[in-house]
Design a protein around this motif. Structure first.
Motif, short mmCIF file in Angstrom:
data_model
loop_
_atom_site.label_atom_id
_atom_site.label_comp_id
_atom_site.label_asym_id
_atom_site.label_seq_id
_atom_site.Cartn_x
_atom_site.Cartn_y
_atom_site.Cartn_z
N THR A 1 14.50 6.46 -8.22
CA THR A 1 15.59 6.54 -7.23
C THR A 1 15.07 7.03 -5.89
N GLN A 2 14.27 8.07 -5.91
CA GLN A 2 13.69 8.61 -4.68
C GLN A 2 12.77 7.58 -4.02
N LEU A 3 11.97 6.92 -4.83
CA LEU A 3 11.05 5.90 -4.32
C LEU A 3 11.80 4.76 -3.66
N ALA A 4 12.85 4.28 -4.32
CA ALA A 4 13.62 3.14 -3.80
C ALA A 4 14.29 3.47 -2.47
N LEU A 5 14.93 4.63 -2.40
CA LEU A 5 15.63 4.99 -1.17
C LEU A 5 14.65 5.23 -0.03
N ARG B 1 0.83 -1.21 0.00
CA ARG B 1 0.00 0.00 0.00
C ARG B 1 0.87 1.26 0.00
N TRP B 2 2.02 1.20 0.66
CA TRP B 2 2.91 2.35 0.67
C TRP B 2 3.42 2.65 -0.73
N ILE B 3 3.86 1.60 -1.44
CA ILE B 3 4.34 1.79 -2.81
C ILE B 3 3.20 2.25 -3.72
N GLN B 4 2.03 1.64 -3.57
CA GLN B 4 0.86 2.04 -4.35
C GLN B 4 0.58 3.53 -4.21
N GLN B 5 0.57 3.99 -2.96
CA GLN B 5 0.26 5.40 -2.72
C GLN B 5 1.26 6.32 -3.40
N ARG B 6 2.54 5.94 -3.34
CA ARG B 6 3.57 6.80 -3.92
C ARG B 6 3.47 6.85 -5.45
N PHE C 1 11.95 -2.18 -9.45
CA PHE C 1 11.47 -1.07 -10.27
C PHE C 1 12.31 -1.03 -11.56
N HIS C 2 11.69 -1.36 -12.68
CA HIS C 2 12.35 -1.29 -13.98
C HIS C 2 12.13 0.11 -14.55
N VAL C 3 13.17 0.71 -15.12
CA VAL C 3 13.03 2.08 -15.62
C VAL C 3 13.84 2.26 -16.90
#
Length: 508
Positions: free
Chosen positions: A441-445, A188-193, A427-429
């Motif tokens: 990058t911001q999401l992963a950290l 849910r945290w990743i979803q929200q972001r 996360f593939h980019v």
């Protein structure tokens, strides 16, 4: 002591009581749509801790207030108005199909995402993402449905708008793999972001210019070395220049989150560029090594295996950066980095892993093929070896030495699939989309700091030259290098994009 107290006051003065109503309003807007607030406030709100262990995302107060308003209006109407059973049943059945479609995008959108800068992989046609698969038709596109557990800005949207939002979020330049996580709060945290911004945060002109500057530095060094030392082995970063702004953001954001040290492990690809443009090694020293004027007294190793350390100033203060020495065994440095980080954390009595951050940079084929990767993952959450999460970056240039066909390289769809064994999100980019790279990058950290677990960034890029600068790659990958030779560099593409958006001028 006085200076540190003043710094603390300056850094938190905007949270004083007099600003309460203003900040609450900003936070309400952020929860509904992160792009509705400035980048500075978005960064501040992104780094707020979880509400509680049982709740990963906050709820806008406006939603709660609206519910009480409706309860007040309907306090004498306990029974809902009668609705045609057939009509209600038909719409409810379609609503279920819509929820299944939403779930399909969340789980399999990455397979349809635009990840390959070369366009050779193509975008897979995923049956689950087709309307007909869910027994929906074009006639349903203008009908309104509940968005369910989506973190979009509206609770009810037309089906065509829901699909457009899902395509933008899950099928653009970023492909997310996280729905297999067993921890609901993490999902849910990743979803929200990702859903609240639809994977497209609106960065300021200054941030976009800084991205261009980092790409220019990365490309400029490679071009200079190529012209001054033609034929010399350097294992250049050409085609994967987005790694440099990624590393810059990881270090700067780690410092802002409280890190005092960052330990990096990587193989030879792009190492010289990281040494100069991330750790600040003097370019003259590097040139002297190319010309044989300077020898490494510690190891006598080649220049693209050498370690280095330096201090970098960040928003949160000075951060010590250590790049580990690396042998030719591509992945053996990974457990060395973990051991170094754990020792540094123990020395600092840091049990949460907040002050020392490990970053491991891998090649795609080595990540899938070397057993030490799996072994290191297996130890990542054990009491004696955990480090509070490692940020793994796979520099995926889509070719291992001279092999690029997936059926000749591995038995999994992605080279990163081994990370699923420890429930690490992936996360593939697309490396030719620098702003998507920055967002990931911001999401992963932030995920690493929030949950203390490993996370993987798959930087899908390419290799503009051969395995090293003395190789001719068109002999083994003729079709791939026909495309590469005609392709503009990442910096050129991004500069053209900024000119079109009136962020910079052609002269700049």
């Amino acid at each position: 002591m006085h200076e540190s107290l003043m710094e603390l006051l300056w850094s938190t003065s905007h949270f004083s009581g007099g600003n309460l109503e203003y900040i609450e309003g900003l936070f309400e807007s952020y929860l509904v749509d992160p792009n509705s607030v400035s980048e500075e406030w978005r960064k501040c709100f992104d780094q707020l801790p979880r509400v509680s262990e049982g709740q990963s995302t906050d709820v806008p107060h406006s939603v709660v207030q609206e519910q009480f308003v409706q309860l007040g209006k309907n306090k004498f109407r306990f029974q809902p108005a009668a609705v045609s059973a057939a009509a209600s049943s038909g719409h409810e059945q379609k609503q279920i199909k819509v929820m299944q479609l939403i779930s399909a995008y969340q789980m399999r959108g990455h397979q349809h995402a635009n990840l390959d800068p070369l366009g050779l992989q193509g975008r897979n046609q995923v049956p689950d993402l087709d309307l007909a698969y869910h027994q929906l038709t074009g006639a349903d596109l203008d009908e309104e449905f509940s968005t369910g557990n989506l973190f979009f800005s509206k609770d009810v949207m037309k089906l065509k708008d829901i699909i457009a939002g899902l395509e933008k979020t899950y099928c653009s330049s970023i492909g997310y793999e996280f729905m297999y996580l067993v921890d609901t709060q993490e999902k849910r945290w990743i979803q929200q972001r990702v859903e609240s911004s639809q994977s497209d945060p609106q960065y300021s002109h200054e941030t976009r210019k800084n991205l261009l500057e980092r790409l220019t530095a990365a490309e400029g060094l490679e071009k200079y070395l190529a012209s001054r030392y033609p034929g010399a082995k350097r294992f250049g970063l050409e085609g994967a220049e987005s790694l440099i702004p990624m590393m810059n953001e990881l270090i700067q954001r780690s410092g802002a989150l409280g890190a005092k040290e960052v330990v990096i492990g990587m193989a030879h690809r792009g190492r010289l560029n990281v040494l100069v443009n991330t750790l600040g090694k003097n370019p003259k020293d590097l040139f002297d090594e190319f010309e044989g004027k300077k020898l490494v007294n510690t190891s006598g190793d080649v220049k693209y295996h050498q370690g280095f350390s330096s201090n970098v100033m960040t928003e949160g203060g000075e951060v010590h950066i250590a790049l580990s020495f690396n042998p030719s065994h591509l992945e053996i440095v990974s457990p060395v980095v973990e051991g170094s980080v754990r020792a540094r954390q123990d020395r600092r009595n840091d049990t949460s892993g907040k002050t020392v951050v490990p970053i491991s940079i891998h090649g795609d084929s080595a990540f899938a093929g070397q057993g030490v990767v799996m072994e290191t993952f297996q130890m990542s959450q054990t009491r004696g070896y955990r480090t509070g999460g490692t940020v793994h970056i796979v520099v995926n240039n889509q070719v291992g030495f001279t092999t690029n066909r997936q059926e000749d390289v591995r038995s999994t769809q992605y080279s990163t699939d081994v990370a699923k064994m420890i429930q690490a999100p992936i996360f593939h980019v697309n490396g030719d989309d620098p702003e998507a790279v920055l967002f990931v990058t911001q999401l992963a950290l932030d995920y690493r700091y929030e949950f203390g677990r490993d996370v993987v960034i798959d930087l899908v890029c390419y290799r503009r030259r051969g395995h090293n600068e003395t190789d001719e790659p068109s002999g083994t990958q003729p079709l791939m290098y026909q495309v590469i030779n005609k392709l503009k560099t990442t910096r050129t593409l991004y500069a053209e994009s900024l000119v079109n958006d009136n962020v910079v001028t052609k002269a700049e």
